[in-house]
Design a protein around this motif. Structure first.
Motif, PDB file in Angstrom:
ATOM      1  N   ILE A   1       0.832  -1.199   0.000  1.00  0.00           N
ATOM      2  CA  ILE A   1       0.000   0.000   0.000  1.00  0.00           C
ATOM      3  C   ILE A   1       0.869   1.253   0.000  1.00  0.00           C
ATOM      4  O   ILE A   1       0.655   2.187  -0.787  1.00  0.00           O
ATOM      5  N   VAL A   2       1.870   1.288   0.887  1.00  0.00           N
ATOM      6  CA  VAL A   2       2.771   2.445   0.940  1.00  0.00           C
ATOM      7  C   VAL A   2       3.556   2.554  -0.362  1.00  0.00           C
ATOM      8  O   VAL A   2       3.758   3.661  -0.896  1.00  0.00           O
ATOM      9  N   ALA A   3       4.009   1.412  -0.907  1.00  0.00           N
ATOM     10  CA  ALA A   3       4.754   1.432  -2.172  1.00  0.00           C
ATOM     11  C   ALA A   3       3.886   1.978  -3.302  1.00  0.00           C
ATOM     12  O   ALA A   3       4.355   2.762  -4.140  1.00  0.00           O
ATOM     13  N   ALA A   4       2.617   1.564  -3.343  1.00  0.00           N
ATOM     14  CA  ALA A   4       1.708   2.061  -4.378  1.00  0.00           C
ATOM     15  C   ALA A   4       1.490   3.563  -4.226  1.00  0.00           C
ATOM     16  O   ALA A   4       1.471   4.300  -5.224  1.00  0.00           O
ATOM     17  N   CYS A   5       1.358   4.033  -2.991  1.00  0.00           N
ATOM     18  CA  CYS A   5       1.170   5.474  -2.768  1.00  0.00           C
ATOM     19  C   CYS A   5       2.402   6.253  -3.213  1.00  0.00           C
ATOM     20  O   CYS A   5       2.294   7.307  -3.853  1.00  0.00           O
ATOM     21  N   GLY A   6       3.587   5.725  -2.882  1.00  0.00           N
ATOM     22  CA  GLY A   6       4.809   6.375  -3.333  1.00  0.00           C
ATOM     23  C   GLY A   6       4.921   6.383  -4.841  1.00  0.00           C
ATOM     24  O   GLY A   6       5.382   7.363  -5.446  1.00  0.00           O
ATOM     25  N   GLY A   7       4.458   5.286  -5.470  1.00  0.00           N
ATOM     26  CA  GLY A   7       4.489   5.193  -6.920  1.00  0.00           C
ATOM     27  C   GLY A   7       3.468   6.070  -7.610  1.00  0.00           C
ATOM     28  O   GLY A   7       3.512   6.219  -8.843  1.00  0.00           O
ATOM     29  N   VAL A   8       2.559   6.653  -6.862  1.00  0.00           N
ATOM     30  CA  VAL A   8       1.596   7.621  -7.401  1.00  0.00           C
ATOM     31  C   VAL A   8       2.066   9.054  -7.147  1.00  0.00           C
ATOM     32  O   VAL A   8       2.040   9.904  -8.035  1.00  0.00           O
ATOM     33  N   VAL A   9       2.534   9.316  -5.926  1.00  0.00           N
ATOM     34  CA  VAL A   9       2.877  10.682  -5.527  1.00  0.00           C
ATOM     35  C   VAL A   9       4.127  11.191  -6.245  1.00  0.00           C
ATOM     36  O   VAL A   9       4.133  12.308  -6.795  1.00  0.00           O
ATOM     37  N   VAL A  10       5.190  10.393  -6.263  1.00  0.00           N
ATOM     38  CA  VAL A  10       6.455  10.874  -6.840  1.00  0.00           C
ATOM     39  C   VAL A  10       6.328  11.165  -8.337  1.00  0.00           C
ATOM     40  O   VAL A  10       6.755  12.229  -8.802  1.00  0.00           O
ATOM     41  N   PRO A  11       5.741  10.259  -9.164  1.00  0.00           N
ATOM     42  CA  PRO A  11       5.577  10.612 -10.577  1.00  0.00           C
ATOM     43  C   PRO A  11       4.726  11.863 -10.792  1.00  0.00           C
ATOM     44  O   PRO A  11       5.022  12.669 -11.689  1.00  0.00           O
ATOM     45  N   ALA A  12       3.677  12.029  -9.986  1.00  0.00           N
ATOM     46  CA  ALA A  12       2.837  13.224 -10.117  1.00  0.00           C
ATOM     47  C   ALA A  12       3.643  14.488  -9.825  1.00  0.00           C
ATOM     48  O   ALA A  12       3.498  15.507 -10.504  1.00  0.00           O
ATOM     49  N   LEU A  13       4.504  14.426  -8.797  1.00  0.00           N
ATOM     50  CA  LEU A  13       5.332  15.590  -8.457  1.00  0.00           C
ATOM     51  C   LEU A  13       6.348  15.881  -9.561  1.00  0.00           C
ATOM     52  O   LEU A  13       6.593  17.049  -9.896  1.00  0.00           O
ATOM     53  N   ILE A  14       6.957  14.842 -10.122  1.00  0.00           N
ATOM     54  CA  ILE A  14       7.935  15.049 -11.191  1.00  0.00           C
ATOM     55  C   ILE A  14       7.259  15.655 -12.411  1.00  0.00           C
ATOM     56  O   ILE A  14       7.768  16.615 -13.015  1.00  0.00           O
ATOM     57  N   TYR A  15       6.113  15.111 -12.800  1.00  0.00           N
ATOM     58  CA  TYR A  15       5.389  15.672 -13.952  1.00  0.00           C
ATOM     59  C   TYR A  15       5.037  17.132 -13.710  1.00  0.00           C
ATOM     60  O   TYR A  15       5.212  17.987 -14.593  1.00  0.00           O
ATOM     61  N   THR A  16       4.539  17.430 -12.519  1.00  0.00           N
ATOM     62  CA  THR A  16       4.152  18.808 -12.196  1.00  0.00           C
ATOM     63  C   THR A  16       5.357  19.738 -12.249  1.00  0.00           C
ATOM     64  O   THR A  16       5.272  20.859 -12.773  1.00  0.00           O
ATOM     65  N   GLY A  17       6.503  19.269 -11.719  1.00  0.00           N
ATOM     66  CA  GLY A  17       7.700  20.087 -11.748  1.00  0.00           C
ATOM     67  C   GLY A  17       8.160  20.404 -13.164  1.00  0.00           C
ATOM     68  O   GLY A  17       8.554  21.536 -13.470  1.00  0.00           O
ATOM     69  N   VAL A  18       8.079  19.415 -14.056  1.00  0.00           N
ATOM     70  CA  VAL A  18       8.493  19.622 -15.440  1.00  0.00           C
ATOM     71  C   VAL A  18       7.559  20.591 -16.155  1.00  0.00           C
ATOM     72  O   VAL A  18       7.985  21.364 -17.020  1.00  0.00           O
ATOM     73  N   ASN A  19       6.275  20.578 -15.797  1.00  0.00           N
ATOM     74  CA  ASN A  19       5.270  21.340 -16.536  1.00  0.00           C
ATOM     75  C   ASN A  19       4.822  22.622 -15.851  1.00  0.00           C
ATOM     76  O   ASN A  19       3.857  23.250 -16.307  1.00  0.00           O
ATOM     77  N   LEU A  20       5.500  23.031 -14.785  1.00  0.00           N
ATOM     78  CA  LEU A  20       5.088  24.248 -14.073  1.00  0.00           C
ATOM     79  C   LEU A  20       5.109  25.475 -14.973  1.00  0.00           C
ATOM     80  O   LEU A  20       4.254  26.354 -14.859  1.00  0.00           O
ATOM     81  N   VAL A  21       6.088  25.539 -15.868  1.00  0.00           N
ATOM     82  CA  VAL A  21       6.196  26.718 -16.725  1.00  0.00           C
ATOM     83  C   VAL A  21       5.375  26.578 -18.003  1.00  0.00           C
ATOM     84  O   VAL A  21       5.313  27.517 -18.806  1.00  0.00           O
ATOM     85  N   ALA A  22       4.742  25.403 -18.205  1.00  0.00           N
ATOM     86  CA  ALA A  22       4.013  25.166 -19.451  1.00  0.00           C
ATOM     87  C   ALA A  22       2.580  25.662 -19.404  1.00  0.00           C
ATOM     88  O   ALA A  22       1.899  25.697 -20.435  1.00  0.00           O
ATOM     89  N   GLY A  23       2.074  25.998 -18.221  1.00  0.00           N
ATOM     90  CA  GLY A  23       0.711  26.518 -18.127  1.00  0.00           C
ATOM     91  C   GLY A  23      -0.269  25.500 -17.583  1.00  0.00           C
ATOM     92  O   GLY A  23       0.025  24.317 -17.431  1.00  0.00           O
ATOM     93  N   SER A  24      -1.472  25.981 -17.293  1.00  0.00           N
ATOM     94  CA  SER A  24      -2.495  25.151 -16.643  1.00  0.00           C
ATOM     95  C   SER A  24      -2.973  24.005 -17.517  1.00  0.00           C
ATOM     96  O   SER A  24      -3.339  22.945 -17.015  1.00  0.00           O
ATOM     97  N   ASP A  25      -2.995  24.207 -18.838  1.00  0.00           N
ATOM     98  CA  ASP A  25      -3.454  23.133 -19.723  1.00  0.00           C
ATOM     99  C   ASP A  25      -2.573  21.900 -19.578  1.00  0.00           C
ATOM    100  O   ASP A  25      -3.067  20.768 -19.491  1.00  0.00           O
ATOM    101  N   ALA A  26      -1.269  22.093 -19.564  1.00  0.00           N
ATOM    102  CA  ALA A  26      -0.340  20.965 -19.436  1.00  0.00           C
ATOM    103  C   ALA A  26      -0.444  20.321 -18.059  1.00  0.00           C
ATOM    104  O   ALA A  26      -0.340  19.094 -17.927  1.00  0.00           O
ATOM    105  N   LEU A  27      -0.684  21.125 -17.024  1.00  0.00           N
ATOM    106  CA  LEU A  27      -0.759  20.583 -15.660  1.00  0.00           C
ATOM    107  C   LEU A  27      -1.953  19.665 -15.469  1.00  0.00           C
ATOM    108  O   LEU A  27      -1.986  18.882 -14.511  1.00  0.00           O
ATOM    109  N   GLN A  28      -2.947  19.721 -16.368  1.00  0.00           N
ATOM    110  CA  GLN A  28      -4.103  18.836 -16.266  1.00  0.00           C
ATOM    111  C   GLN A  28      -3.704  17.366 -16.364  1.00  0.00           C
ATOM    112  O   GLN A  28      -4.429  16.482 -15.915  1.00  0.00           O
ATOM    113  N   GLY A  29      -2.539  17.094 -16.936  1.00  0.00           N
ATOM    114  CA  GLY A  29      -2.117  15.696 -17.115  1.00  0.00           C
ATOM    115  C   GLY A  29      -1.271  15.151 -15.986  1.00  0.00           C
ATOM    116  O   GLY A  29      -0.604  14.120 -16.152  1.00  0.00           O
TER     117      GLY A  29
END
Length: 448
Positions: free
Chosen positions: A120-148
């Motif tokens: 359960i903890v591993a699955a949560c980590g496998g959800v949170v970390v990728p979401a944070l990395i994607y968000t970090g990469v797309n912060l400057v791309a605008g709200s449309d990109a952050l939807q993903g």
């Protein structure tokens, strides 16, 4: 360096992480894995067929078939063929996933909190970390990109197990169970994300009406009714009403699954009398889900036509595609491996002596094979009516395929290196010196 036997003797009372489960649970998991492996092969074939057709001179026919509208306009049921595959066929997939999750926590090895906490903890980590990395990469791309942001959070169990089958690894049973459970919990987290973040134009009246067939279905299955002519219409009505409510229709599959009893009733022999209705449904529906529903969804979702080198270069410049690929490969690995390591150390526990951390690392890489649910979220994330949204969606699908392929190849390298060790462990587990039909490794005192 201590070998497994020395580690057991040195720490006989240590809490074991990813330890071997019971033999009945091992046999049940092995049967599930065989079916999912076949489903993964079909999924791979469907994906290749879609890519070939979409990028052939007849690619227009593929798009026309995928976008052809079929159905009944009221209740928003006039959908494209691709949407029927995403909303309808995947509801069956999530119904089976819901049955498996409930089965694990009610009657499986995960009914014990000490065993359940790690995946359960591993699955949560496998959800949170990728979401944070994607968000970090797309912060400057605008709200449309952050939807993903949720696209790279899912793990595709069928594809992951197909990779294991291709590399012919003798992965220890505990790790196979861990991968299966992690993926099921991951799917549940993904469907929760879909329900809360990707539901649009909520219609409370339809949602309230959906409770009526859902409750009727629950009453019948609790009474152990198996008549398909009663259950299927109720399930279909619940699905249609949930779809009309604005909540993604696949949520109906999970809700229906959670009403199904796992154990037999006391009247029919109690919990020790054998499998309950959930296992009966799972046995009947898993081949249909893995062999038909998921491959058809992949066929209508994976037909990405990048448009030659210009299209590929355009995707490489899109932060959406970059974020998804990096999050699947690096984010999933860091999230799953890091969470497993942290929960182990925080509980003053030891990894099971038969395993090594490199095994967990290989499994964490394999968790980056995101496909089915990632493709679904990609379709929900971007507005197909706008040029930018449509382009983001196409780039997202290409990145899902590329990221999943890279993760699979890296995992294959790591797990192939460990293959000789797995063979040794499997040979030792298969020994049955007393001839009682249960391998000695599963009997008390024979293993950690």
């Amino acid at each position: 360096m201590e070998n497994p036997a020395q580690r057991r003797r040195a720490h006989p009372n240590a809490l074991r992480i990813l330890a071997r489960g019971t033999y009945p649970e091992y046999r049940r998991i092995a049967e599930i894995l065989r079916k999912e492996t076949v489903g993964g092969a079909l999924l791979l074939l469907a994906t290749v067929a879609a890519l070939v057709w979409a990028n052939s001179p007849a690619g227009g026919a593929y798009a026309a078939l995928r976008d052809a509208r079929v159905g009944y306009a009221p209740w928003h049921l006039e959908l494209s063929v691709g949407a029927w595959a995403a909303d309808g066929l995947l509801a069956l997939f999530f119904f089976v996933a819901g049955l498996e999750l409930k089965r694990e926590f009610v009657a499986g090895d995960l009914r014990r909190p000490a065993t359940a906490v790690v995946p359960i903890v591993a699955a949560c980590g496998g959800v949170v970390v990728p979401a944070l990395i994607y968000t970090g990469v797309n912060l400057v791309a605008g709200s449309d990109a952050l939807q993903g942001w949720a696209i790279p959070t899912a793990t595709d169990i069928a594809f992951a197990l197909a990779v294991l089958a291709v590399i012919s690894t003798h992965l220890p049973a505990a790790l196979r169970t861990f991968l299966l459970t992690l993926a099921v919990v991951d799917d549940l987290l993904a469907i929760g994300i879909i329900a809360f973040f990707y539901s649009t134009d909520l219609q409370p009246v339809f949602l309230a009406l959906a409770l009526v067939p859902l409750a009727a279905f629950g009453v019948l299955v609790q009474r152990r009714v198996r008549a398909w002519y009663l259950l299927v219409p109720l399930a279909a009505l619940a699905w249609a009403l949930v779809h009309a409510s604005g909540v993604h229709a696949t949520v109906a599959g999970v809700l229906l699954a959670f009403t199904v009893p796992v154990l037999r009733s006391e009247r029919n022999g109690g919990p020790d009398a054998g499998p309950g209705l959930a296992e009966h449904f799972e046995h009947r529906l898993r081949p249909l889900s893995a062999g038909v529903a998921v491959p058809l969804f992949a066929f209508f979702s994976a037909g990405v036509a990048p448009g030659g080198w210009d299209g590929i270069l355009s995707a490489l410049r899109d932060p959406v595609a970059v974020g998804i690929a990096v999050a699947l490969v690096a984010g999933k690995t860091i999230g799953v491996f890091g969470s497993t390591w942290l929960v182990t150390k925080s509980r003053h526990a030891d990894l099971d002596p038969d395993l090594a951390w490199i095994d967990v690392f290989g499994l964490a890489l394999l968790a980056g094979v995101g496909f089915t649910v990632s493709l679904l979220i990609a379709e929900l994330s971007f507005d197909p009516s706008s040029a930018a949204g449509s382009l983001h969606a196409e780039h997202a699908k290409a990145a899902i395929l590329a990221g999943s392929l890279i993760a699979a190849l890296l995992a294959a390298v790591v797990l192939r290196i460990r293959n000789w060790h797995y063979r040794q462990v499997e040979a030792r587990e298969a020994q049955d010196a007393d001839g009682d039909g249960v391998p000695d490794a599963f009997q008390s005192g024979s293993a950690g």
